[in-house]
Design a protein around this motif. Sequence first.
Motif, PDB file in Angstrom:
ATOM      1  N   GLY A  81       0.856  -1.307  -0.145  1.00  0.00           N
ATOM      2  CA  GLY A  81      -0.028   0.042   0.045  1.00  0.00           C
ATOM      3  C   GLY A  81       0.883   1.184   0.003  1.00  0.00           C
ATOM      4  O   GLY A  81       0.133   2.407  -0.082  1.00  0.00           O
ATOM      5  N   SER A 109       1.878   6.746   0.549  1.00  0.00           N
ATOM      6  CA  SER A 109       1.151   5.824   0.401  1.00  0.00           C
ATOM      7  C   SER A 109       0.904   5.935  -1.044  1.00  0.00           C
ATOM      8  O   SER A 109       0.729   6.858  -1.869  1.00  0.00           O
ATOM      9  CB  SER A 109      -0.459   6.099   1.057  1.00  0.00           C
ATOM     10  N   GLU A 110       0.557   4.637  -1.878  1.00  0.00           N
ATOM     11  CA  GLU A 110       0.158   4.535  -3.025  1.00  0.00           C
ATOM     12  C   GLU A 110      -1.029   5.331  -3.574  1.00  0.00           C
ATOM     13  O   GLU A 110      -1.102   5.988  -4.485  1.00  0.00           O
ATOM     14  CB  GLU A 110      -0.013   2.990  -3.411  1.00  0.00           C
ATOM     15  N   ALA A 111      -1.887   5.462  -2.757  1.00  0.00           N
ATOM     16  CA  ALA A 111      -3.061   6.362  -3.011  1.00  0.00           C
ATOM     17  C   ALA A 111      -2.842   7.886  -2.995  1.00  0.00           C
ATOM     18  O   ALA A 111      -3.163   8.698  -3.908  1.00  0.00           O
ATOM     19  CB  ALA A 111      -4.073   6.139  -1.856  1.00  0.00           C
ATOM     20  N   GLU A 112      -1.809   8.311  -2.411  1.00  0.00           N
ATOM     21  CA  GLU A 112      -1.193   9.647  -2.431  1.00  0.00           C
ATOM     22  C   GLU A 112      -0.681   9.802  -3.580  1.00  0.00           C
ATOM     23  O   GLU A 112      -0.829  10.968  -4.441  1.00  0.00           O
ATOM     24  CB  GLU A 112      -0.633  10.036  -1.312  1.00  0.00           C
ATOM     25  N   ALA A 123      -7.819   8.083  -8.533  1.00  0.00           N
ATOM     26  CA  ALA A 123      -7.421   7.868  -7.336  1.00  0.00           C
ATOM     27  C   ALA A 123      -8.283   7.424  -6.140  1.00  0.00           C
ATOM     28  O   ALA A 123      -8.083   6.564  -5.352  1.00  0.00           O
ATOM     29  CB  ALA A 123      -6.771   9.182  -6.601  1.00  0.00           C
ATOM     30  N   ARG A 124      -9.425   7.871  -6.390  1.00  0.00           N
ATOM     31  CA  ARG A 124     -10.528   7.354  -5.581  1.00  0.00           C
ATOM     32  C   ARG A 124     -11.046   5.748  -5.754  1.00  0.00           C
ATOM     33  O   ARG A 124     -11.095   4.983  -5.019  1.00  0.00           O
ATOM     34  CB  ARG A 124     -11.840   8.210  -5.652  1.00  0.00           C
ATOM     35  N   TYR A 126      -9.065   3.598  -7.059  1.00  0.00           N
ATOM     36  CA  TYR A 126      -7.910   2.877  -6.707  1.00  0.00           C
ATOM     37  C   TYR A 126      -8.025   2.485  -5.054  1.00  0.00           C
ATOM     38  O   TYR A 126      -7.623   1.703  -4.519  1.00  0.00           O
ATOM     39  CB  TYR A 126      -6.605   3.212  -6.969  1.00  0.00           C
ATOM     40  N   SER A 127      -7.908   3.861  -4.583  1.00  0.00           N
ATOM     41  CA  SER A 127      -8.237   3.986  -2.987  1.00  0.00           C
ATOM     42  C   SER A 127      -9.205   2.785  -2.492  1.00  0.00           C
ATOM     43  O   SER A 127      -9.052   2.089  -1.405  1.00  0.00           O
ATOM     44  CB  SER A 127      -8.316   5.093  -2.347  1.00  0.00           C
ATOM     45  N   GLU A 128     -10.317   3.061  -3.240  1.00  0.00           N
ATOM     46  CA  GLU A 128     -11.795   2.200  -2.654  1.00  0.00           C
ATOM     47  C   GLU A 128     -11.393   0.902  -2.947  1.00  0.00           C
ATOM     48  O   GLU A 128     -11.880  -0.094  -2.134  1.00  0.00           O
ATOM     49  CB  GLU A 128     -12.866   2.649  -3.339  1.00  0.00           C
ATOM     50  N   TYR A 130      -8.360  -0.801  -2.935  1.00  0.00           N
ATOM     51  CA  TYR A 130      -7.642  -1.463  -2.227  1.00  0.00           C
ATOM     52  C   TYR A 130      -8.024  -1.606  -0.823  1.00  0.00           C
ATOM     53  O   TYR A 130      -7.695  -2.432  -0.057  1.00  0.00           O
ATOM     54  CB  TYR A 130      -6.215  -0.495  -2.062  1.00  0.00           C
ATOM     55  N   ALA A 131      -9.045  -0.653  -0.324  1.00  0.00           N
ATOM     56  CA  ALA A 131      -9.540  -0.751   0.849  1.00  0.00           C
ATOM     57  C   ALA A 131     -10.545  -1.726   1.187  1.00  0.00           C
ATOM     58  O   ALA A 131     -10.490  -2.645   1.994  1.00  0.00           O
ATOM     59  CB  ALA A 131     -10.275   0.650   1.448  1.00  0.00           C
TER      60      ALA A 131
END
Length: 222
Positions: A81, A109-112, A123-124, A126-128, A130-131
């Motif tokens: 992550g 973080s990869e999300a950042e 980005a949203r 990807y972040s969702e 991964y979460a």
Amino acid sequence: GVQTCALPIFCASPAHPQLIGQYRFRGTTVDTHGEPLGYVRVTFLDLQRNVRIVFRSREDGSFDRHMIPNGVYEVRFEKSGYVTRVETYDWSGVPRTTIIKEVRVVLESEAERAARELGKRAARLYSEAYAALAKGDCAVARANAEELLRTGAGSWEYAVRFVLARCDAQEGNLGQAAAQYGNVILLRPDLFEARFDLALVHERLDRKSTRLNSSHSSVSRM
């Protein structure tokens, strides 16, 4: 006392006399907000002498590794992550007493990183994705990952396919998981997690094949 320095600046301080040519590496791993990051994998690699030293930071992000031989090292800091950080440390000097190197390692973080490179919507997604993967919700993780691939993941395709590979493995789709991990490794050969996961998938495939062969042998003897 030992001074605290942020990367890439190092501090040197004599400690109690030990073996000549030894270094001690200690410090903390944190995120971009200064919060501790635990269980970061730290790999020292001296290519000239084929020396590899691997350890992890503690739960609170601290680490303290003794008795590192002198040499020139490529050092990788890795955590799922987060963007891998690579540093080169020239510790080729041969000190008469142990030299202490104290650092504060910041991982993004990869999300950042994705937010900067892909834009807010991607980005949203990807972040969702991964979460959801972290929670075991592969339906949501897969939907977001596949949408991101359709809209364009750019240099983050390896990370998106990693999410899909993990979901395939969790759902028992081992052939698809192996193929997807293969794609990840082609895109990012140095991603040790993908190689480790792929090895586990191959082990599961081998066990499955052994059970099937055993079952067929039993049926043929009946």
